[in-house]
Design a protein around this motif. Structure first.
Motif, PDB file in Angstrom:
ATOM      1  N   UNK B  58      40.121  50.227 -89.653  1.00  0.00           N
ATOM      2  CA  UNK B  58      40.749  48.653 -89.037  1.00  0.00           C
ATOM      3  C   UNK B  58      39.820  47.546 -89.884  1.00  0.00           C
ATOM      4  N   UNK B  59      40.361  46.324 -89.966  1.00  0.00           N
ATOM      5  CA  UNK B  59      39.727  45.277 -90.410  1.00  0.00           C
ATOM      6  C   UNK B  59      38.348  45.021 -89.455  1.00  0.00           C
ATOM      7  N   UNK B  60      37.074  44.816 -89.914  1.00  0.00           N
ATOM      8  CA  UNK B  60      36.057  44.537 -89.307  1.00  0.00           C
ATOM      9  C   UNK B  60      35.996  43.576 -88.226  1.00  0.00           C
ATOM     10  N   UNK B  62      38.345  42.555 -86.011  1.00  0.00           N
ATOM     11  CA  UNK B  62      39.487  42.279 -85.158  1.00  0.00           C
ATOM     12  C   UNK B  62      39.175  41.926 -83.833  1.00  0.00           C
ATOM     13  N   UNK B  63      38.020  42.044 -83.362  1.00  0.00           N
ATOM     14  CA  UNK B  63      37.846  41.706 -81.983  1.00  0.00           C
ATOM     15  C   UNK B  63      37.688  40.073 -82.071  1.00  0.00           C
ATOM     16  N   UNK B  64      37.032  39.676 -83.140  1.00  0.00           N
ATOM     17  CA  UNK B  64      37.111  38.182 -83.437  1.00  0.00           C
ATOM     18  C   UNK B  64      38.593  37.318 -83.172  1.00  0.00           C
ATOM     19  N   UNK B  65      39.326  38.264 -84.013  1.00  0.00           N
ATOM     20  CA  UNK B  65      40.650  37.690 -84.136  1.00  0.00           C
ATOM     21  C   UNK B  65      41.458  37.798 -82.744  1.00  0.00           C
ATOM     22  N   UNK B  66      41.331  38.907 -81.927  1.00  0.00           N
ATOM     23  CA  UNK B  66      41.945  38.922 -80.948  1.00  0.00           C
ATOM     24  C   UNK B  66      41.368  37.858 -79.863  1.00  0.00           C
ATOM     25  N   UNK B  67      40.062  37.673 -79.909  1.00  0.00           N
ATOM     26  CA  UNK B  67      39.498  36.709 -79.010  1.00  0.00           C
ATOM     27  C   UNK B  67      39.803  35.248 -79.429  1.00  0.00           C
ATOM     28  N   UNK B  69      42.683  34.368 -80.532  1.00  0.00           N
ATOM     29  CA  UNK B  69      44.300  34.152 -80.037  1.00  0.00           C
ATOM     30  C   UNK B  69      44.458  34.300 -78.561  1.00  0.00           C
TER      31      UNK B  69
END
Ligand SMILES: [Zn+2]
Lengths: 181, 157
Positions: B58-60, B62-67, B69
């Motif tokens: 996975x892209x590293x 991902x958690x930032x991106x989800x948060x 959004x």
């Protein structure tokens, strides 16, 4: 077994973003692999996990903190996966996402990747109800009982779907030359 | 053990669902049955393929991106519902009490499901349902939110 700390689950339910981040970090790989098995395409699996986490956050009030978190999260994710499959069936062929989009980075093991493409292709050829059961069995740590709850099925039904599913998968995998390696 | 029983057990073994005692019985059958041995080899490869790592990462971030959004302000639950919840709970109970006799004496050409569907359409036409549906169209109705314990709510509509 690497289950979620109940305290984090309770904080998540009350909308704590830090708890939510911990959940994303703990489950993202499992959900990604689940998405790959359900949907077949890395880019779509990547969107699938984001949608699943967002949906889980939106619906956190429905999570019962007296029950384990995993079956609930997987139930949410399965519903997201089903919706994506439904939408994909409604899309014209040309607008579907291509395999190998850059959303997920590839590792170096090309041979392993080829084998896994065959696995995903074989999964795509079997009935969705079998695919779902196999994906949950191989990519979650849910017990059979928890799987039954997440899928809304009886224990007998889930056992029979798994058994038929692995036989169907084996035939498809064999037909695609997957056993050669 | 016959082959059809063995075949079921082979699938269970590949899924990790076979007890030790069953596995022993199966192994004894396999010793004397080439067909089942071949079948077992195929299923074992299938199991290994399904269990193998996916070879992708996975892209590293991902958690930032989800948060990022997440909705900007995160209310714990849509408050508007709480005002309506007791009203709807009451309506559901009344519906069950009053609809019961009609469901039992339904016209012979209507199934119970059709009668219930008709009632649900009535609720929709009264606008009650919309008030119980969040802006994204997903029902977030939950008995626990209005203080009905899980042990009871599982038996309610
Ligand atoms: Zn045999």
């Amino acid at each position: 077994m690497n289950r979620l700390d109940p305290e984090i689950a309770t904080r998540f339910r009350s909308g704590d973003r830090e708890a939510f981040r911990l959940i994303v970090e703990q489950y993202q790989n499992q959900l990604f692999r689940l998405g790959l098995k359900l949907l077949g395409q890395p880019a779509e699996a990547s969107d699938f996990i984001q949608d699943s986490f967002l949906r889980a956050f939106e619906r956190r009030a429905q999570f019962d903190p007296g029950r384990p978190f995993d079956p609930w999260l997987y139930k949410v994710a399965l519903n997201v996966g089903r919706e994506r499959l439904r939408r994909r069936r409604e899309l014209p062929l040309g607008e579907r996402m291509p395999e190998g989009s850059q959303a997920a980075e590839a590792e170096e093991n090309l041979q392993q990747q080829d084998q896994q493409k065959i696995v995903r292709e074989a999964l795509a050829r079997i009935k969705p109800i079998y695919r779902e059961s196999l994906a949950l069995r191989f990519e979650s740590e849910l017990s059979l009982k928890e799987m039954a709850r997440a899928l809304g099925l009886s224990l007998g039904t889930i056992k029979s779907r798994l058994s038929r599913g692995i036989n169907a998968f084996q035939k498809a995998y064999h037909a695609l030359g997957g056993e050669a390696a | 053990m016959n082959c059809s029983r063995a075949e079921k057990m082979l699938a269970s073994r590949a899924l990790g669902l076979l007890s030790l005692a069953q596995a022993r019985k199966l192994a004894r059958h396999e010793e004397n049955c080439a067909t089942c041995r071949e079948r077992a080899a195929g299923l074992e490869k299938a199991e290994q393929a399904l269990a193998a790592p996916c070879g992708l990462r996975l892209p590293a971030n991902l958690a930032d991106r989800v948060l990022r959004n997440l909705p900007a302000s995160a209310p714990p639950a849509p408050r508007r519902w709480l005002l309506w919840s007791p009203v709807l709970a009451g309506a559901v109970i009344l519906l069950v009490v009053f609809a019961g006799p009609f469901i039992r004496q339904r016209p012979p050409d209507m199934t119970t499901q059709e009668v219930l569907d008709a009632y649900s359409e009535d609720i929709k036409s009264l606008g009650l349902w919309e008030s119980q549906t969040s802006t994204n169209g997903n029902s977030v109705w939950n008995y626990q939110d209005v203080g009905v314990p899980q042990e009871i709510s599982q038996y309610l509509l």
